[in-house]
Scaffold this motif. Structure first.
Motif, PDB file in Angstrom:
ATOM      1  N   ASN A 170       3.648 -11.997  -8.098  1.00 18.38           N
ATOM      2  CA  ASN A 170       3.157 -10.668  -7.629  1.00 18.38           C
ATOM      3  C   ASN A 170       2.066 -10.259  -8.424  1.00 18.38           C
ATOM      4  N   PRO A 193      12.887  -9.668   1.655  1.00 22.88           N
ATOM      5  CA  PRO A 193      11.531  -9.781   1.636  1.00 22.88           C
ATOM      6  C   PRO A 193      11.234  -9.787   3.237  1.00 22.88           C
ATOM      7  N   LYS A 233       6.442  -7.803   1.833  1.00 17.52           N
ATOM      8  CA  LYS A 233       6.777  -6.574   1.375  1.00 17.52           C
ATOM      9  C   LYS A 233       8.401  -6.446   1.272  1.00 17.52           C
ATOM     10  N   TRP A 234       8.913  -5.657   0.604  1.00 17.65           N
ATOM     11  CA  TRP A 234      10.195  -5.559   0.325  1.00 17.65           C
ATOM     12  C   TRP A 234      10.717  -4.441   1.291  1.00 17.65           C
ATOM     13  N   THR A 235      11.745  -4.705   2.125  1.00 19.91           N
ATOM     14  CA  THR A 235      12.189  -3.358   3.163  1.00 19.91           C
ATOM     15  C   THR A 235      13.091  -2.584   2.340  1.00 19.91           C
ATOM     16  N   ASN A 264       2.185  -4.144  -7.511  1.00 23.19           N
ATOM     17  CA  ASN A 264       3.164  -4.056  -6.718  1.00 23.19           C
ATOM     18  C   ASN A 264       3.169  -5.023  -5.305  1.00 23.19           C
ATOM     19  N   ARG A 265       2.149  -5.705  -5.536  1.00 21.44           N
ATOM     20  CA  ARG A 265       1.982  -6.458  -4.281  1.00 21.44           C
ATOM     21  C   ARG A 265       2.686  -8.067  -4.410  1.00 21.44           C
ATOM     22  N   TRP A 266       3.294  -8.472  -3.499  1.00 17.73           N
ATOM     23  CA  TRP A 266       4.188  -9.794  -3.579  1.00 17.73           C
ATOM     24  C   TRP A 266       3.520 -10.813  -2.484  1.00 17.73           C
ATOM     25  N   ARG A 280       4.088 -10.270   6.126  1.00 15.55           N
ATOM     26  CA  ARG A 280       3.498  -9.670   7.058  1.00 15.55           C
ATOM     27  C   ARG A 280       3.173 -10.661   8.273  1.00 15.55           C
ATOM     28  N   GLU A 324       1.321 -12.812   1.958  1.00 16.44           N
ATOM     29  CA  GLU A 324       1.857 -11.668   1.458  1.00 16.44           C
ATOM     30  C   GLU A 324       3.011 -11.138   2.255  1.00 16.44           C
TER      31      GLU A 324
END
Length: 494
Positions: free
Chosen positions: A240, A277, A270-272, A243-245, A280, A268
């Motif tokens: 990460n 995870p 994001k977390w639901t 805040n970006r994974w 995109r 990349e």
């Protein structure tokens, strides 16, 4: 990460990202790359640049780079001499090395691969790995076992976390990478068939509140799959930036597939809201990347040593010398001879070199330019015994494709050229006037099918070879590799 960089691993130390990847049966073993922007990667060395670990001989796979305190550890897979695949470990004081091997940690009967370190909720260190059951038509358990703080031995009993149980995973799960986020451990893993044109790889995830489980697989697996640009994503490391994974993993470019090999790609996610995870691009690899610049290579042999990007068959390291703008390679009699190669990064490329004094090569010696698959699969244009020969080696059997007498104007130097199209179509030519005019070899096909070249887990290399008695040496002047960037194949691209 253009080129053949399977099973990539990444970590950050200070403001620098460090990465490594599978080298398989190419030496030097395990590239060390660094970057400050995740786009431009510099090859700065190798984990084992010279001597191999004393216990291992080939199949150097899946290195996992990890910074723990003031030490850098590489957890890796290799074939154990006289045995099967095993997970070993090496340590260094800095990511750049030098690394000291600590030996194998686990070597099960069916093979042990894909080591990954993780600390549990009590801060105890564990080794996570896969039992290679698919190699003998068995399931593939993912195991966890305590590892001592010296990183030299496993402790206690191993515990199975999960195995391949659902249809999309096919006959295996592997390449586990773990992260801890909020209340859960997350295991990102690969499933199904990793390699080759008919690969079926994808990425899934499971989670647990305790490292040892119970583990729950996500009902929406696989969470990362192929698209028109990239095929068979899998086996990587999550990281990460704030805040970006992201995940650095490998995938095949659908234009070049296995001929370039599995390339390093960053996707990349994001977390639901319910803590899973979600990648995109509708769960596929990004189709658009940073601006693509051809990764070309030129070596005029002005350094005192080989540039670090040169590779060779891991069990047949050639004897070479670099001086006065020339590369000297001592011949080997077996297989393809003494071999040096460079990563290719696109499906279309041109490689050129100049062989010096081909008319003076000792009897029984040939030297020239080649497309390398492995020591028993090669396409080459060589000079020797007063002629130029185009030949292929397929599964260890050599076949002549054409030859022409070496003209007297080329006995002091002959330029050699290899051109690749669509990854597997090859054209060879030669020049007696320094590359001003080029001509093919009489009797040879205009395009030669090299689809047989790459082994199941590797891409093709472009380079040179010298075959003959070990008393013979050939000299080369400059090697150039130009890669042509072409977009991925689509239905309208014929």
């Amino acid at each position: 990460m253009p080129g053949d960089f399977p099973d990539p691993s990444i970590m950050k130390v200070g403001d620098t990202y460090w990465a490594t990847a599978t080298s398989s049966n190419w030496g030097p073993v395990f590239p060390l790359l660094k970057s400050t922007n995740l786009t431009d990667w510099d090859l700065v060395g190798h984990v084992f640049p010279n001597e191999l670990p004393s216990w291992a001989d080939y199949y150097f796979w899946a290195p996992e780079i990890s910074q723990e305190g003031d030490k850098t550890y590489i957890y890796y897979t290799a074939h154990k001499k006289g045995g099967n695949l095993a997970v070993g470990i090496a340590v260094a004081d800095t990511p750049a090395g030098p690394y000291r091997d600590l030996g194998p940690l686990v070597a099960q009967k069916d093979g042990s691969i894909d080591g990954f370190p993780m600390r549990d909720e009590n801060n105890q260190l564990y080794l996570i790995w896969k039992e290679d059951g698919n190699s003998v038509n068995q399931p593939t358990p993912i195991w966890a076992q305590r590892l001592n703080e010296e990183h030299t031995a496993l402790l206690g009993e191993k515990k199975e976390l999960f195995r391949n149980t659902v249809p999309w995973e096919g006959n295996l799960v592997e390449g586990v990478c773990m992260v801890k986020r909020n209340d859960y451990y997350y295991a990102f893993y690969a499933g199904n068939g990793c390699c080759g044109h008919n690969c079926t790889y994808g990425i899934g995830v499971a989670r647990a509140k305790s490292l040892l489980g119970p583990w729950e697989k996500y009902e929406k697996n696989p969470i990362l799959t192929k698209n028109e640009k990239w095929a068979c994503p899998g086996h990587g490391t999550v990281f990460n930036r704030g805040n970006r994974w992201y995940m650095l993993h490998h995938a095949y470019d659908t234009r070049s597939f296995e001929f370039v090999g599995r390339q390093g790609v960053i996707s990349e996610f994001k977390w639901t809201s319910d803590g899973w995870p979600e990648f995109r691009n509708d769960g596929t690899v990004p189709t658009k990347a940073a601006p693509v610049v051809p990764r070309n290579f030129n070596d005029e042999f002005t350094n005192a040593t080989l540039q670090p990007s040169w590779q060779w068959p891991v069990e047949e390291r050639p004897t070479v010398a670099v001086r006065d703008g020339k590369l000297y390679v001592t011949a080997r009699p077996q297989h393809s001879g003494a071999v040096l190669g460079q990563h290719t990064t696109t499906a279309d490329y041109t490689a050129t070199t100049t062989l010096l004094n081909p008319g003076k090569l000792p009897a029984g010696t040939v030297a020239g330019i080649a497309a390398h698959g492995d020591p028993e699969n090669t396409l080459a244009l060589t000079a020797g015994s007063g002629k130029l020969q185009l030949w292929q080696l397929e599964k260890g059997k050599q076949k002549a494709l054409g030859e022409v007498k070496l003209p007297t104007t080329a006995t002091a130097a002959v330029a050699l050229r290899l051109q690749a199209q669509q990854g597997n179509q090859f054209r060879f030519s030669w020049s007696a006037d320094g590359g001003k005019t080029w001509q093919g070899v009489p009797g040879a096909p205009a395009l030669i099918n090299g689809a047989y070249l790459p082994p199941w887990d590797r891409g093709v290399r472009a380079g040179v070879l010298v075959k003959g008695p070990a008393t013979a040496t050939a000299a080369f002047e400059e090697f150039n590799l130009e890669n042509e960037v072409v977009t991925a194949q689509t239905e309208g691209d014929k």
